[in-house]
Scaffold this active site. Structure first.
Site, PDB file in Angstrom:
ATOM      1  N   THR A  36      27.384  27.588  37.168  1.00 53.51           N
ATOM      2  CA  THR A  36      27.169  26.109  37.803  1.00 53.51           C
ATOM      3  C   THR A  36      28.762  25.827  38.327  1.00 53.51           C
ATOM      4  O   THR A  36      28.880  24.918  39.157  1.00 53.51           O
ATOM      5  CB  THR A  36      26.833  24.902  36.850  1.00 53.51           C
ATOM      6  OG1 THR A  36      27.356  25.424  35.421  1.00 53.51           O
ATOM      7  CG2 THR A  36      25.242  25.277  36.686  1.00 53.51           C
ATOM      8  N   ASP A  37      29.660  26.408  37.689  1.00 50.96           N
ATOM      9  CA  ASP A  37      31.096  25.934  37.755  1.00 50.96           C
ATOM     10  C   ASP A  37      31.416  26.007  39.305  1.00 50.96           C
ATOM     11  O   ASP A  37      31.911  25.034  39.901  1.00 50.96           O
ATOM     12  CB  ASP A  37      31.954  26.240  37.001  1.00 50.96           C
ATOM     13  CG  ASP A  37      32.461  27.804  36.934  1.00 50.96           C
ATOM     14  OD1 ASP A  37      31.572  28.422  37.643  1.00 50.96           O
ATOM     15  OD2 ASP A  37      33.302  28.329  36.224  1.00 50.96           O
ATOM     16  N   GLY A 123      36.975  42.278  27.313  1.00 48.75           N
ATOM     17  CA  GLY A 123      35.461  42.581  27.462  1.00 48.75           C
ATOM     18  C   GLY A 123      34.442  42.078  27.052  1.00 48.75           C
ATOM     19  O   GLY A 123      33.227  42.775  27.356  1.00 48.75           O
ATOM     20  N   SER A 127      36.203  35.296  27.446  1.00 48.56           N
ATOM     21  CA  SER A 127      37.663  34.530  28.205  1.00 48.56           C
ATOM     22  C   SER A 127      38.734  35.169  27.512  1.00 48.56           C
ATOM     23  O   SER A 127      39.797  34.254  27.439  1.00 48.56           O
ATOM     24  CB  SER A 127      37.431  33.314  28.185  1.00 48.56           C
ATOM     25  OG  SER A 127      36.477  32.696  29.266  1.00 48.56           O
ATOM     26  N   SER A 129      40.795  36.673  29.287  1.00 55.56           N
ATOM     27  CA  SER A 129      41.804  36.453  30.400  1.00 55.56           C
ATOM     28  C   SER A 129      42.056  35.206  30.427  1.00 55.56           C
ATOM     29  O   SER A 129      43.484  34.963  30.584  1.00 55.56           O
ATOM     30  CB  SER A 129      41.026  36.987  31.811  1.00 55.56           C
ATOM     31  OG  SER A 129      39.966  36.517  31.968  1.00 55.56           O
ATOM     32  N   GLU A 161      43.966  33.760  38.342  1.00 51.90           N
ATOM     33  CA  GLU A 161      42.985  34.700  38.303  1.00 51.90           C
ATOM     34  C   GLU A 161      42.188  34.985  39.685  1.00 51.90           C
ATOM     35  O   GLU A 161      42.004  36.215  39.962  1.00 51.90           O
ATOM     36  CB  GLU A 161      42.088  34.002  37.200  1.00 51.90           C
ATOM     37  CG  GLU A 161      40.818  35.197  37.103  1.00 51.90           C
ATOM     38  CD  GLU A 161      40.322  34.954  35.637  1.00 51.90           C
ATOM     39  OE1 GLU A 161      40.983  34.293  34.875  1.00 51.90           O
ATOM     40  OE2 GLU A 161      39.433  35.777  35.324  1.00 51.90           O
ATOM     41  N   ASP A 173      36.520  28.573  32.378  1.00 50.07           N
ATOM     42  CA  ASP A 173      36.940  29.175  31.370  1.00 50.07           C
ATOM     43  C   ASP A 173      38.268  28.519  30.960  1.00 50.07           C
ATOM     44  O   ASP A 173      38.705  28.350  29.781  1.00 50.07           O
ATOM     45  CB  ASP A 173      37.210  30.603  31.449  1.00 50.07           C
ATOM     46  CG  ASP A 173      35.759  31.203  31.943  1.00 50.07           C
ATOM     47  OD1 ASP A 173      34.820  30.820  31.606  1.00 50.07           O
ATOM     48  OD2 ASP A 173      36.001  32.358  32.787  1.00 50.07           O
ATOM     49  N   TYR A 225      28.782  39.320  40.327  1.00 46.71           N
ATOM     50  CA  TYR A 225      29.302  37.905  40.279  1.00 46.71           C
ATOM     51  C   TYR A 225      29.514  37.311  41.556  1.00 46.71           C
ATOM     52  O   TYR A 225      29.048  36.280  41.995  1.00 46.71           O
ATOM     53  CB  TYR A 225      30.524  37.990  39.496  1.00 46.71           C
ATOM     54  CG  TYR A 225      31.118  36.338  39.095  1.00 46.71           C
ATOM     55  CD1 TYR A 225      30.674  35.610  37.957  1.00 46.71           C
ATOM     56  CD2 TYR A 225      31.935  35.992  39.981  1.00 46.71           C
ATOM     57  CE1 TYR A 225      31.184  34.522  37.638  1.00 46.71           C
ATOM     58  CE2 TYR A 225      32.383  34.658  39.887  1.00 46.71           C
ATOM     59  CZ  TYR A 225      32.128  33.977  38.661  1.00 46.71           C
ATOM     60  OH  TYR A 225      32.448  32.549  38.360  1.00 46.71           O
TER      61      TYR A 225
HETATM   62  C1  GLA Z   1      32.579  33.683  34.150  1.00 45.88           C
HETATM   63  C2  GLA Z   1      33.548  32.804  35.042  1.00 45.88           C
HETATM   64  C3  GLA Z   1      33.291  31.296  35.026  1.00 45.88           C
HETATM   65  C4  GLA Z   1      31.993  31.120  34.937  1.00 45.88           C
HETATM   66  C5  GLA Z   1      31.036  31.935  34.338  1.00 45.88           C
HETATM   67  C6  GLA Z   1      29.488  31.894  34.502  1.00 45.88           C
HETATM   68  O1  GLA Z   1      32.879  33.521  32.868  1.00 45.88           O
HETATM   69  O2  GLA Z   1      34.710  33.068  34.807  1.00 45.88           O
HETATM   70  O3  GLA Z   1      34.056  30.666  35.843  1.00 45.88           O
HETATM   71  O4  GLA Z   1      31.531  31.140  36.440  1.00 45.88           O
HETATM   72  O5  GLA Z   1      31.333  33.202  34.573  1.00 45.88           O
HETATM   73  O6  GLA Z   1      28.899  30.474  33.987  1.00 45.88           O
END
Ligand code: GLA
Length: 384
Positions: A36-37, A123, A127, A129, A161, A173, A225
């Protein structure tokens, strides 16, 4: 040795000196609000007690040297490398990306020597990263005395990123990692970047969040993605809205009727209903009804599995086994195609649910999952 001491020890060993300071940034899980972001929508992540620590000191030669416990060899780069996305790759690209983003924003970034240690698994979709980006960002801002209010940090780290590393991710994230608060989930409006700290008192409710690392190999995660993101953007353009955030759940059927292929309809349905589930979860948490959020988590999972099509067999198995063992709700968290599942469970039954998932994995011949119970922790901080 704990992670902060490992960063210090690495710094001393590599550079034969003491760091000027240490900065720590957590990993995150997302309670609800997936994909959703980047649709300008809503998310509800929280920061984890697992952290990445950066020990750092200024370097007079105006270059950056970074060592990580992931790798024996330190990586060294100068302004020219930082100014050209792609010149530094691998894990060090996240560091060079932050230098790049700061320089692109007009800051005079101090040269530095850095040592990185981390408890955030790489991985696993937690998050790692965003954690390294945010800890490095905090270190460079402090070392250089840069004038950069923390409210601007998430966008800068995201830019590192997106534009240096080249991953088209949203703002969730970095926001969670930077703005997270202990005992709270972060309700973020990704369009306005307005945040509200929502009390998420698991302990008080006798509950726990069990995080299950699916250990599933990431299958084409990056390409898939990017494809989901494109599909959402195309659908928004067809519907004549800025982003799918602008489609209200009450208008969903009318919107779907205007789309001509079934796959796009399912993608849109996921995003629109997921935004509503975030709002509903926030309303329940505000009312102190933590346990009642379970069905929303599970509905979110079904939507990711059937409509957004981003789950894999290991992930679905973990969710089903957790629910069968008594979890109030369970869902994949993060971008998908692997990564982690979270389950809302009674604190006293976390071990039993973890064992049930491990059994189900064994029956299916999957590599054993990792399991961990977590409480919401604080965001990026200077340790000393
Ligand atoms: C990854 C991306 C986020 C977000 C999620 C899915 O974590 O880094 O920005 O889009 O996927 O909600």
């Amino acid at each position: 040795m704990n992670v902060a001491d490992r960063a210090t020890a690495g710094f001393r060993q590599r550079y034969g000196a003491e760091p000027a300071g240490r900065w720590a940034a957590p990993g995150r899980v997302n309670l609800i609000g997936e994909h959703t972001d980047y649709n300008d929508g809503f998310v509800l992540p929280f920061a984890l007690p697992l952290r990445t620590v950066v020990a750092a000191a200024p370097a007079r030669d105006g270059r950056w040297t970074v060592w990580s416990e992931l790798d024996d060899e330190p990586v060294d780069f100068g302004p020219a490398d930082a100014d050209e996305p792609g010149r530094v790759d691998g894990w060090a690209a996240y560091v060079a990306g932050v230098v790049w983003a700061l320089r692109a924003d007009g800051h005079d970034v101090p040269g530095a020597r850095l040592a990185v240690a981390s408890d955030v698994p790489v991985g696993s979709g937690l998050s790692s990263s965003a954690a390294i980006e945010s800890a490095v960002l905090a270190a460079l801002v402090d070392l250089g005395g840069l004038d950069l209010p923390t409210g601007r940090w998430p966008r800068l780290a995201q830019r590192a990123e997106n534009d240096y590393v080249g991953a088209p991710t949203g703002i969730m994230d970095q926001s969670a990692v930077i703005r997270g608060r202990a005992g709270h989930a972060l309700f973020l409006d990704c369009r306005t970047e307005e945040v509200e700290q929502i009390p998420f008192d698991l302990d008080g409710a006798g509950l726990a969040v069990l995080v299950i690392d699916s250990r599933a190999p990431h299958r084409h995660a990056d390409g898939e993605y990017a494809a989901r993101r494109k599909s959402c953007e195309r659908a928004a353009a067809t519907l004549g809205v800025t982003a799918l955030r602008d489609v209200d759940v009450a208008d969903l059927d009318a919107a779907l009727a205007r789309l001509d292929d079934d796959e796009t309809r399912r993608r849109v349905r996921h995003v629109v209903t997921e935004n509503q589930r975030v709002l509903d979860t926030v309303a329940l948490l505000r009312a102190g009804r933590v346990r009642d959020t379970g069905p929303l988590l599970t509905a979110s999972h079904a939507s990711m599995r059937d409509d957004f099509e981003i789950t894999v067999p290991e992930i679905d198995t973990a969710v089903e086994a957790a629910l069968a063992a008594g979890a109030y709700g369970a869902r994949m968290t993060g971008g998908g195609f692997g990564g982690c599942v979270l389950a809302l469970v009674d604190a006293g039954s976390a071990d039993a649910v973890a064992a049930a998932v491990t059994d189900a994995y064994a029956r299916n011949g999957f590599t054993a999952p990792g399991t961990l119970t977590v409480l919401p922790a604080g965001g990026v901080t200077r340790l000393d």
